[in-house]
Design a protein around this motif. Structure first.
Motif, short mmCIF file in Angstrom:
data_model
loop_
_atom_site.label_atom_id
_atom_site.label_comp_id
_atom_site.label_asym_id
_atom_site.label_seq_id
_atom_site.Cartn_x
_atom_site.Cartn_y
_atom_site.Cartn_z
N MET A 1 -5.20 6.96 -3.68
CA MET A 1 -3.94 6.34 -3.38
C MET A 1 -4.98 5.87 -2.14
N SER A 2 -4.71 5.42 -1.26
CA SER A 2 -4.84 4.36 -0.35
C SER A 2 -5.56 4.87 1.30
N ALA A 3 -5.96 4.47 1.67
CA ALA A 3 -6.07 4.35 2.90
C ALA A 3 -5.54 3.22 3.79
N LEU A 4 -5.30 3.92 4.75
CA LEU A 4 -4.02 3.51 5.62
C LEU A 4 -5.12 2.87 7.16
N LEU A 5 -5.52 1.78 7.30
CA LEU A 5 -6.22 1.10 8.86
C LEU A 5 -5.64 -0.22 9.24
N PRO A 6 -6.12 -0.20 10.26
CA PRO A 6 -5.35 -1.18 11.41
C PRO A 6 -5.40 -2.87 10.64
N LYS A 7 -4.38 -3.61 10.55
CA LYS A 7 -5.07 -4.81 10.45
C LYS A 7 -6.13 -5.63 11.13
N GLY A 8 -7.35 -5.85 10.05
CA GLY A 8 -7.71 -6.54 10.81
C GLY A 8 -9.66 -5.90 11.41
N LEU A 9 -9.76 -4.08 11.44
CA LEU A 9 -10.49 -3.67 10.75
C LEU A 9 -11.37 -4.11 10.38
N PRO A 10 -12.45 -4.10 10.97
CA PRO A 10 -13.62 -4.94 9.75
C PRO A 10 -14.26 -4.00 8.22
N ALA A 11 -13.41 -2.33 8.30
CA ALA A 11 -13.80 -2.04 7.78
C ALA A 11 -12.83 -1.79 6.50
N ALA A 12 -11.83 -2.64 6.92
CA ALA A 12 -10.74 -1.88 5.57
C ALA A 12 -10.87 -3.69 4.67
N LEU A 20 -11.51 -0.06 -3.38
CA LEU A 20 -10.85 1.33 -3.15
C LEU A 20 -9.23 0.28 -2.18
N ASP A 21 -8.15 0.60 -2.04
CA ASP A 21 -7.36 0.92 -2.02
C ASP A 21 -7.20 0.78 -0.72
N ILE A 22 -6.82 0.51 -0.12
CA ILE A 22 -6.32 -0.24 1.38
C ILE A 22 -5.10 -1.02 1.47
N GLU A 23 -4.22 -0.36 2.67
CA GLU A 23 -2.92 -0.55 3.34
C GLU A 23 -3.28 -0.96 4.26
N THR A 24 -2.63 -2.09 5.23
CA THR A 24 -2.62 -2.58 6.07
C THR A 24 -1.29 -2.29 7.07
N PHE A 25 -1.59 -1.81 8.94
CA PHE A 25 -0.33 -2.01 9.57
C PHE A 25 -1.04 -2.67 11.13
N GLU A 26 -0.11 -3.11 11.69
CA GLU A 26 -0.62 -4.28 12.79
C GLU A 26 -1.11 -3.21 13.85
N PRO A 27 -2.47 -3.30 14.71
CA PRO A 27 -3.39 -2.37 15.15
C PRO A 27 -2.21 -1.75 16.37
N SER A 28 -0.55 -2.49 17.01
CA SER A 28 -0.56 -2.16 17.73
C SER A 28 -0.14 -0.78 17.66
N GLY A 29 0.44 -0.95 15.88
CA GLY A 29 1.69 -0.35 15.51
C GLY A 29 0.96 1.98 14.94
N ARG A 30 1.52 2.23 13.91
CA ARG A 30 1.30 3.26 12.77
C ARG A 30 1.76 2.17 11.36
N ALA A 31 1.17 2.99 10.41
CA ALA A 31 1.08 2.97 9.28
C ALA A 31 2.52 4.10 8.52
N ARG A 32 3.45 3.19 7.77
CA ARG A 32 4.46 3.87 7.24
C ARG A 32 4.68 4.90 6.02
N ASP A 33 5.32 5.97 6.39
CA ASP A 33 5.41 7.50 5.47
C ASP A 33 3.68 7.58 5.44
N PRO A 34 2.43 7.93 5.60
CA PRO A 34 1.03 8.52 5.04
C PRO A 34 1.82 10.22 4.92
N ASP A 35 0.65 10.40 4.07
CA ASP A 35 1.29 11.68 3.94
C ASP A 35 0.60 12.56 5.04
#
Length: 308
Positions: A1-12, A20-35
């Protein structure tokens, strides 16, 4: 499944290109429903390389894993000073993607990784952020957070929790070494009898200094490079003195850097094909590294679920 990373992170972007499956979120926020949520206290100078290496190990498993990057309060205070400049990591990267410890300590964190640091030759108390690191250890202990300590951080944690000294080596321990599995552990489930792993350090700990405790267990050691991996079953800490996360060329780049700097350095043991630095090394440790980190995430997830 996914790694949840800040949008714009070079690793993403890099890991997405690797499939690899990558989901992004705003750097100032948090990911939705991580395990599970894993925080990384990154003490390495080249933070981008370390981020990519570690997140690669954590991605691609059966869980949605949110990654939170942070540094010490004193470090982030310097980073946020408009006059600050950095020789190793772009300042805007740090300001965008890193939080201070004070900004992390109230978050729901399930697992913590603490990286190595290029301070192995210094006494622990002489490290400028030593007291801040002790605060992180106390925070994780109070929350029963599983902690994976790498290289110098493993030595630091053993010193703090078990009064184990470290010894500075006359020459850098450097290469890819065979390790023998000594004790059963969920961390090394599916490994067989042993593994090869990159080693790059200027210090070590000695087995005879370990306290006799049923909770502190040697999992793997090496005839060539000494103790490799310990497990602290009471504290939920793992102490890894070496580097499954390294890229194929990491030791080669370290070797060339030290040669150019005039440092006394031998070619890394067991690394270059035919011991020839002109030949490209092969990262034959990567599959084992991914397995170990995914096993660690499974342990973290089980502990989280058991506490609900």
């Amino acid at each position: 499944m996914s790694a949840l990373l800040p949008k714009g992170l070079p690793a993403a972007e890099a890991l997405s290109r690797e499939g690899l499956d990558i989901e992004t979120f705003e750097p100032s926020g948090r990911a939705r429903d991580p395990d599970i949520v894993v925080a990384i206290l990154n003490l390495m100078p080249d933070k981008l390389a370390t981020e990519l290496q570690l997140i690669r190990m954590l991605a691609g498993g059966p869980r949605r894993v949110e990654i939170v990057l942070f540094a010490t309060d004193s470090y982030m205070a310097r980073v946020r000073d408009p006059a600050y400049s950095s020789a190793n990591t772009p300042v805007e990267h740090l300001r965008t993607f890193y939080r201070s410890f004070s900004e992390v300590r109230d978050l729901e964190i399930d697992g913590l990784i603490i990286t190595g640091a290029p301070v192995e030759k210094e006494p622990f108390e002489a490290v400028p952020y030593w007291e801040e690191l002790l605060e992180v250890f106390a925070w994780a202990e109070a929350r029963s957070t599983g902690v994976f300590n790498i290289c110098w951080a493993a030595q630091a944690a053993l010193r703090h929790f078990h009064q184990v000294p470290k010894y500075v080596l006359e020459r850098k321990k450097f290469g890819v070494y065979e390790h023998r599995i000594e004790s059963d552990s969920e961390l090394l489930a599916g490994f067989g009898e042993g593994f090869r792993i990159p080693v790059s350090r200027h210090s070590e700990i000695h087995r005879e200094d370990l306290p006799e405790s049923p909770d502190l267990v040697v999992i793997a050691d090496s005839e060539g490079s000494g103790l490799g991996l310990l497990e602290d079953r009471r504290l939920r800490h793992h102490y890894m003195f070496n580097h499954f996360e390294y890229d194929a060329d990491t030791l080669a780049r370290e070797y060339q850097r030290d040669v150019e700097a005039g440092q006394p350095i031998d070619p890394p043991v067991g690394y270059f094909p035919n011991d020839d630095p002109a030949q490209a090394p092969v990262a034959d440790w990567v599959e084992a590294g991914r397995r170990m980190y995914q096993n660690w995430l499974a342990i973290i997830a089980r502990n989280k679920n058991s506490e609900k």
